[in-house]
Every structure is written in structure tokens, then in C-alpha cells.
Design an enzyme around this catalytic site. Structure first.
Site, PDB file in Angstrom:
ATOM      1  N   GLY A  61       2.979  -1.208   4.319  1.00  0.00           N
ATOM      2  CA  GLY A  61       2.967   0.227   4.049  1.00  0.00           C
ATOM      3  C   GLY A  61       4.378   0.732   3.752  1.00  0.00           C
ATOM      4  O   GLY A  61       4.875   0.623   2.635  1.00  0.00           O
ATOM      5  N   GLY A  62       5.053   1.250   4.779  1.00  0.00           N
ATOM      6  CA  GLY A  62       6.365   1.870   4.609  1.00  0.00           C
ATOM      7  C   GLY A  62       7.360   1.016   3.819  1.00  0.00           C
ATOM      8  O   GLY A  62       8.043   1.509   2.914  1.00  0.00           O
ATOM      9  N   SER A  73       3.832  -2.342  10.381  1.00  0.00           N
ATOM     10  CA  SER A  73       5.288  -2.340  10.531  1.00  0.00           C
ATOM     11  C   SER A  73       5.917  -3.682  10.182  1.00  0.00           C
ATOM     12  O   SER A  73       6.876  -4.115  10.843  1.00  0.00           O
ATOM     13  CB  SER A  73       5.675  -1.897  11.946  1.00  0.00           C
ATOM     14  OG  SER A  73       5.199  -0.588  12.175  1.00  0.00           O
ATOM     15  N   GLU A  88      -5.003  -5.370  10.607  1.00  0.00           N
ATOM     16  CA  GLU A  88      -4.010  -4.321  10.828  1.00  0.00           C
ATOM     17  C   GLU A  88      -4.279  -3.624  12.155  1.00  0.00           C
ATOM     18  O   GLU A  88      -5.132  -2.726  12.224  1.00  0.00           O
ATOM     19  CB  GLU A  88      -4.084  -3.289   9.699  1.00  0.00           C
ATOM     20  CG  GLU A  88      -3.818  -3.865   8.330  1.00  0.00           C
ATOM     21  CD  GLU A  88      -3.264  -2.806   7.390  1.00  0.00           C
ATOM     22  OE1 GLU A  88      -2.166  -3.017   6.891  1.00  0.00           O
ATOM     23  OE2 GLU A  88      -3.917  -1.777   7.191  1.00  0.00           O
ATOM     24  N   ASN A 133       0.863  -1.175   0.000  1.00  0.00           N
ATOM     25  CA  ASN A 133       0.000   0.000   0.000  1.00  0.00           C
ATOM     26  C   ASN A 133       0.906   1.233   0.000  1.00  0.00           C
ATOM     27  O   ASN A 133       1.502   1.570   1.020  1.00  0.00           O
ATOM     28  CB  ASN A 133      -0.881  -0.033   1.261  1.00  0.00           C
ATOM     29  CG  ASN A 133      -1.721   1.210   1.410  1.00  0.00           C
ATOM     30  OD1 ASN A 133      -1.820   2.027   0.498  1.00  0.00           O
ATOM     31  ND2 ASN A 133      -2.333   1.364   2.578  1.00  0.00           N
ATOM     32  N   TRP A 134       0.987   1.870  -1.145  1.00  0.00           N
ATOM     33  CA  TRP A 134       1.904   3.019  -1.258  1.00  0.00           C
ATOM     34  C   TRP A 134       1.326   4.268  -0.603  1.00  0.00           C
ATOM     35  O   TRP A 134       2.024   5.276  -0.479  1.00  0.00           O
ATOM     36  CB  TRP A 134       2.206   3.310  -2.731  1.00  0.00           C
ATOM     37  CG  TRP A 134       2.921   2.212  -3.464  1.00  0.00           C
ATOM     38  CD1 TRP A 134       3.294   0.979  -2.976  1.00  0.00           C
ATOM     39  CD2 TRP A 134       3.358   2.240  -4.833  1.00  0.00           C
ATOM     40  NE1 TRP A 134       3.930   0.243  -3.944  1.00  0.00           N
ATOM     41  CE2 TRP A 134       3.988   0.994  -5.103  1.00  0.00           C
ATOM     42  CE3 TRP A 134       3.274   3.182  -5.850  1.00  0.00           C
ATOM     43  CZ2 TRP A 134       4.523   0.683  -6.360  1.00  0.00           C
ATOM     44  CZ3 TRP A 134       3.815   2.870  -7.094  1.00  0.00           C
ATOM     45  CH2 TRP A 134       4.441   1.639  -7.341  1.00  0.00           C
TER      46      TRP A 134
HETATM   47  C1  PEP Z   1      -0.588  -0.054   6.332  1.00  0.00           C
HETATM   48  O1  PEP Z   1      -0.862   1.119   6.522  1.00  0.00           O
HETATM   49  O2  PEP Z   1      -1.355  -0.778   5.666  1.00  0.00           O
HETATM   50  C2  PEP Z   1       0.636  -0.550   6.922  1.00  0.00           C
HETATM   51  C3  PEP Z   1       0.701  -1.802   7.219  1.00  0.00           C
HETATM   52  O3  PEP Z   1       1.631   0.377   7.145  1.00  0.00           O
HETATM   53  P1  PEP Z   1       3.087   0.089   7.752  1.00  0.00           P
HETATM   54  O4  PEP Z   1       3.607  -1.181   7.118  1.00  0.00           O
HETATM   55  O5  PEP Z   1       3.907   1.278   7.371  1.00  0.00           O
HETATM   56  O6  PEP Z   1       2.925  -0.058   9.217  1.00  0.00           O
END
Ligand code: PEP
Length: 251
Positions: A235-236, A214, A168, A9-10
Site C-alpha cells: 500500500g503506502g 506495512s 493481509e 495498491n495505490w
Molecule cells: C494494503 O492496504 O494492501 C497494504 C498492504 O497497505 P500498507 O502497505 O500501507 O500497509
């Protein structure tokens, strides 16, 4: 057979040229992944057409991050499901906690969006998860159960085949705090049990349940080793092709 999925997910990151370069790197670095692992990228709407061109002929699937809750018409700024499918999107993410929190996305709206997506051949990655306050109050099971029931239970077992769940925990998103594998597995197993109660054990066994929060190359192996964790919504770490593929090779 249950599918393993790693979806990036960008969010609202990268310019169009940067996104195109990132997609190219994902295609190149991900080309030797085993056939039972599906890679998905979810760029911003503005990037979908050029990224679709990059993904053509590859095994990487395209996803949107959201879709409208109406089919078409006077809804300024919205993007309809058939616009997404016409660009080659296979999935849309729905119900991400950022949309629930900042844009007032309700379960009722998610039912409409999911209905439209499925009716038009777009698969759904439906996000659920508790926030920190709910986790600390021990309400995480109740919150996830309610989100699953409020949305998923409006659909049939046949439609369920086109829905992926992403658990999540909001307190783990972008915070660097990951749920431990045991914490994540406990909820994933619970979600699968909740789905089984409505749709039957066989249907529940087939549903892919992704973990998000994360997730990175250093913790993906431990998470993905759990029997009810079928991949990740990233995400990141999805913004760097090496990290994203580093996660995808962790099965
Ligand atoms: C997300 O927002 O879907 C996510 C999992 O973000 P991150 O990996 O940055 O925690």
C-alpha cells in the site's frame, strides 16, 4: 512454476498526472528486475487508461482495485470486468479489507465478482486476513480458513491458476506494524495447506501467496525469504517508486 509478484495498491491516492508520473518511474526503475518477478500496479479506476499507455511495452502489469458484481447494466457508479479488460488490466484486487470493512463486501459478493473476472479473462488477487480483535482472540487461522473456503472453494483447480492470494492482517495495514516473518509464514503455510486439501498439493504449490501489511524495503527481504511468501501487496510504499522497487529487489 510459482510466480513472485510485487503489486502496488495505490488506493485512493494521486491525481491522474501524479499517477502517470509514478507509473513512468516504476517502469523505468523496475526494468532490470529478474524475469520471475512480476510487478503490478493497481491505480484508481480513473487512472487506468493513461497508466495503461505508460505500461505498454513494459513488463509491469495493470490491475484494478475492485470490479462490479454484475456484468453490465443499471448499476450506477460501478465498473464492469469487461471495461477493465478492454483497458488492458490483467488483474483485479478483490476482497481488500477496506472494501470488506467500509463497503460491506461479503464473501458471497466476492464469489460473484471472482466468477465474472475469471470468466472474462481477468486474474484475481484475492485478499484475506484477520483484524486485531480476531488475532488477539487467537482466531486468525479460523478467519483466514473461512475466507478462503467461502470464496476459493467455489472454483476449479483450473480457475485457481488465475487467482493469487494476498494475506493481509488488517492490524498491519497502514499501521507501520508488520507481521513478523514467522507470523506471516505460519499463516501462509496454513493457507497453502487449506488450498491443498481442496485442490491437491501440486495445485497448491503453484499458487502465489502475497503478504500485505506495512511491507517496506527494510522488512521485505526477511518476509520474502520465507518459503510460502511469494511477494507482497504493497500500500503506502507503492506510492514512491524507489520504495516499491526497493521491495521488488528483495527476493
Ligand atoms: C494494503 O492496504 O494492501 C497494504 C498492504 O497497505 P500498507 O502497505 O500501507 O500497509
Amino acid at each position: 512454476m510459482r510466480k513472485y509478484i510485487v503489486a502496488g495498491n495505490w488506493k485512493m491516492n494521486t491525481t491522474v498526472p501524479e499517477g502517470v508520473e509514478l507509473a513512468k518511474a516504476v517502469v523505468e526503475k523496475g526494468k532490470d528486475l529478474p524475469a520471475n518477478v512480476e510487478l503490478v500496479v493497481a491505480p484508481p479506476f480513473t487512472h487506468l487508461a493513461p497508466v495503461a499507455d505508460v505500461l505498454k511495452g513494459s513488463k509491469v502489469a495493470l490491475s484494478a482495485q475492485n470490479c462490479a458484481d454484475h456484468e453490465k447494466g443499471a448499476y450506477t457508479g460501478e465498473v464492469a470486468v469487461n471495461m477493465l479488460t478492454s483497458l488492458g488490466c490483467k488483474y483485479t484486487i478483490l476482497g481488500h479489507s477496506e472494501r470488506r470493512q467500509y463497503y460491506g463486501e461479503t464473501d458471497e459478493k466476492l464469489v460473484e465478482k471472482t466468477r465474472l473476472a475469471l470468466a472474462n479473462g481477468l486474474d484475481v488477487i484475492l485478499c484475506v486476513g484477520e483484524n486485531l480483535e480476531e488475532r488477539e482472540a487467537g482466531r486468525h487461522f479460523d478467519v483466514c480458513e473461512a475466507q478462503i473456503k467461502n470464496v476459493l472453494f467455489n472454483f476449479s483447480a483450473e480457475e485457481l491458476k488465475h487467482i493469487v492470494i494476498a494475506y493481509e492482517p488488517v492490524w498491519a495495514i497502514g499501521t507501520g506494524k508488520t507481521a513478523t516473518a514467522a507470523q506471516a509464514e505460519e499463516i501462509h503455510a496454513f493457507i497453502r495447506k487449506t488450498i491443498a486439501a481442496q485442490f491437491g498439493a501440486e495445485a497448491a504449490e503453484e499458487v502465489s501467496i502475497l503478504y500485505g501489511g506495512s511491507c517496506k524495503p527494510s522488512n521485505a527481504k526477511e518476509l520474502f525469504a520465507e518459503k510460502d511468501i511469494d511477494g507482497g501487496l504493497i500500500g503506502g510504499a507503492a506510492l514512491k517508486a524507489d520504495d516499491f522497487i526497493g521491495i521488488a529487489v528483495s527476493f
